[in-house]
Design a protein around this motif. Structure first.
Motif, short mmCIF file in Angstrom:
data_model
loop_
_atom_site.label_atom_id
_atom_site.label_comp_id
_atom_site.label_asym_id
_atom_site.label_seq_id
_atom_site.Cartn_x
_atom_site.Cartn_y
_atom_site.Cartn_z
N ASP A 1 0.83 -1.20 0.00
CA ASP A 1 0.00 0.00 0.00
C ASP A 1 0.87 1.26 0.00
N LEU A 2 1.95 1.23 0.75
CA LEU A 2 2.83 2.39 0.82
C LEU A 2 3.52 2.63 -0.51
N VAL A 3 3.91 1.56 -1.19
CA VAL A 3 4.55 1.70 -2.50
C VAL A 3 3.59 2.33 -3.49
N ASP A 4 2.35 1.86 -3.52
CA ASP A 4 1.36 2.42 -4.44
C ASP A 4 1.12 3.90 -4.14
N ARG A 5 1.03 4.22 -2.88
CA ARG A 5 0.82 5.62 -2.48
C ARG A 5 1.99 6.49 -2.92
N ALA A 6 3.19 5.99 -2.71
CA ALA A 6 4.38 6.77 -3.10
C ALA A 6 4.42 6.99 -4.60
N ARG A 7 4.06 5.96 -5.37
CA ARG A 7 4.04 6.11 -6.82
C ARG A 7 3.06 7.20 -7.25
N ILE A 8 1.89 7.22 -6.64
CA ILE A 8 0.87 8.20 -7.03
C ILE A 8 1.31 9.61 -6.67
N ALA B 1 -9.38 8.65 -14.66
CA ALA B 1 -9.70 8.89 -13.25
C ALA B 1 -11.15 9.32 -13.11
N ARG B 2 -11.67 9.23 -11.90
CA ARG B 2 -13.06 9.60 -11.64
C ARG B 2 -13.17 11.11 -11.42
N ILE B 3 -12.83 11.84 -12.46
CA ILE B 3 -12.84 13.29 -12.39
C ILE B 3 -13.60 13.85 -13.59
N ILE C 1 -5.15 17.11 -7.62
CA ILE C 1 -6.50 16.52 -7.71
C ILE C 1 -6.45 15.17 -8.41
N SER C 2 -5.61 15.05 -9.41
CA SER C 2 -5.44 13.75 -10.06
C SER C 2 -4.99 12.70 -9.04
N ALA C 3 -4.03 13.05 -8.19
CA ALA C 3 -3.55 12.11 -7.17
C ALA C 3 -4.61 11.83 -6.12
N ILE C 4 -5.35 12.86 -5.71
CA ILE C 4 -6.41 12.69 -4.70
C ILE C 4 -7.44 11.67 -5.18
N ALA C 5 -7.79 11.76 -6.46
CA ALA C 5 -8.76 10.80 -7.02
C ALA C 5 -8.16 9.40 -7.08
N ARG C 6 -6.90 9.28 -7.49
CA ARG C 6 -6.28 7.96 -7.62
C ARG C 6 -6.04 7.32 -6.26
#
Length: 506
Positions: A177-184, A219-221, A305-310
């Motif tokens: 989970d941390l790796v995915d978060r860091a990537r985003i 993304a859901r934007i 905002i792109s990251a917040i959605a992802r």
């Protein structure tokens, strides 16, 4: 004269290396990064310690110190490889128990230094740094990715990446989970950096608007782009006035992210002057060179905002990027012009080089119509803020101290430097006008950053929280790289905005 192109180069997604976690050193590792505290090297894999001692007859700590390694943050020394093993890069930790932000900087600087060793082939780099909990591990992951960023020059030559693989040696159970978060998060910062670094003949209002649309295609934007006709119909006098001197017309981009279960609503507004010549109040030539970075606020808002959605954060976020190119021509707006802003207020223009606050005012009024709980605007707004706080600290001004504290807490959590400045009561009187509702500039040069914030506050709806981030100094690094910050666009405020959205979930 032929018309200016309406489209530039579509910006590809920034390329960052792959990153992952491993409990042991990967076989394919070319460079291993280890930390040095006052007590000696930290977290060195046992196999590396044995191999180095066998080859050189001394411990890794003693070898590093003999070659000049110091525990000071930013100090690095490269050790020779032991046989077929990786080369070792020893990085000073700065403290025996470094903070998450300290580890983020150490990891970023070390990865950047290690990337410089690449020659014909890309490198595989591993990091063995003291990350013993999710917060510090997250910092190392982010720092490594941010430090690996490299702007791809516009060139006929083929560029190969310096780094193709990053591995953080750690046995954390929550690592995926941390790796995915860091990537985003790092990907969002890299996107903002790329936009800021792109030259203004390739990035202008319409092309940035289309890049923004492409960024969130998966993304859901919801995306809405107002062109010059829609802006004229809607009465956006600030954006139209500033953009009127360019053959490339302005745009207003709106992002809307509305997840299920969201209780709070955050509105973000970004200044997007894709190039600022100063208009008829022309800037000196040397001051114009870095003005491709005058859209860094919009880049931060769109990327965040792109990251917040992802990340799937449970907070409603609407974002506005006010995009215009400020150029002198026979259709430019003038000092002493009176502009009718979106919403009806009139503004006497004091100086065409104070253009950012005009486009922001239109967008802030529009953001207020969405009835958010909080509006945060981000802008490379004033040279006065640079004079006050330097090139690495953003200025924060807010409607009240509670709102200021909320944004400052987010900046601290993200590891970005911000400092609160006041909006003294007497500043409003400097905006009085005899021919309009208010002036865009003050009557003297004193407190320029505070005057600009006082102007923006006039357009914030009553009973809505508001904060203003002036990133004029921190958005662009005109010097040498430091920590995880490259030369050029820094991507500042992206991580603060993400952290702020996270804090509003509950």
């Amino acid at each position: 004269m032929p018309p200016a192109p309406t489209r530039g180069r579509t910006l590809p997604a920034p390329t960052l290396p792959s990153i992952g976690l491993a409990k042991t050193l990967p076989r394919s590792c070319d460079v291993l990064i280890i930390g040095l505290s006052t007590q000696g090297v930290v977290a060195v894999p046992e196999a590396i310690e044995k191999a180095q001692t066998k080859r050189f007859g001394v411990s890794v700590t003693d070898l590093a110190r003999s070659l000049g390694a110091k525990p000071d943050e930013g100090k690095t020394v490269i050790l020779p490889a032991a046989g077929d093993g990786p080369r070792l890069l020893v990085a000073g930790l700065g403290a025996d128990e470094p903070t998450p932000e300290g580890l983020r900087r150490v990891a970023g600087a070390a990865v950047r230094q290690a990337g410089g060793l690449a020659e014909e082939a890309s490198l595989s780099i591993a990091l063995a740094l003291p990350a013993e909990d999710p917060e510090t591990l997250q910092a190392v992951l982010e720092g490594a990715l941010l430090g690996s960023y490299r702007y791809q020059p516009i060139s006929a030559k083929t560029q190969h990446p310096q780094i193709d693989q990053l591995t953080v040696i750690n046995d954390a159970k929550a690592g995926t989970d941390l790796v995915d978060r860091a990537r985003i998060i790092a990907g969002a910062v890299a996107q903002a950096r790329d936009w800021v670094n792109l030259p203004p003949n390739l990035l202008f209002p319409d092309s940035l608007a289309e890049d923004a649309r492409a960024l969130v295609r998966d993304a859901r934007i919801n995306v809405e782009v107002l062109d010059e006709k829609a802006l004229q119909k809607g009465g956006y006098g600030g954006i139209l006035g500033v953009g009127g001197g360019s053959s490339r017309p302005p745009r207003l981009v709106r992002f809307g992210y509305t997840p299920r279960g969201a209780k709070a609503h955050l509105a973000l507004v970004g200044k997007g002057i894709t190039f600022d010549s100063g208009g008829l109040n022309l800037k000196p030539g040397d001051s114009m060179y870095t003005m491709k970075s005058d859209m860094a606020g919009a880049a931060a808002v769109l990327s965040a905002i792109s990251a917040i959605a992802r990340l799937g954060l449970r907070v409603t976020v609407t974002g506005y990027a006010a995009l215009a190119e400020n150029l002198p021509s026979d259709t430019s707006y003038r000092p002493s012009d009176v502009l009718t802003m979106y919403g009806g207020k009139t503004v006497e223009n004091g100086n065409t080089d104070a253009e950012g606050r005009l486009v922001m005012a239109d967008a802030i009024v529009r953001a207020g119509e969405d009835k958010p709980d909080l509006i945060v605007d981000v802008a490379t707004l004033t040279g006065a803020c640079v004079v006050a706080l330097g090139n690495r600290t953003s200025g924060l001004m807010a409607a009240d101290d509670e709102t200021a504290d909320r944004v400052l807490d987010a900046a601290e959590a993200a590891g970005e430097a911000a400092w609160q400045l006041p909006i003294p009561t007497e500043t409003r009187a400097k905006l009085d006008s005899k021919v309009a509702d208010l002036r865009s500039t003050g009557t003297d040069r004193a407190g320029g950053a505070l005057i600009a914030a006082a102007f923006l506050r006039e357009f914030v709806p009553d009973n809505v929280g508001w904060a203003h981030l002036d990133i004029a100094g921190s958005a662009f690094n005109g010097g040498e790289p430091y920590g995880y910050t490259p030369a050029g666009g820094t991507g500042v405020a992206v991580r603060t905005l993400i952290a702020l959205a996270e804090s509003m979930q509950d």
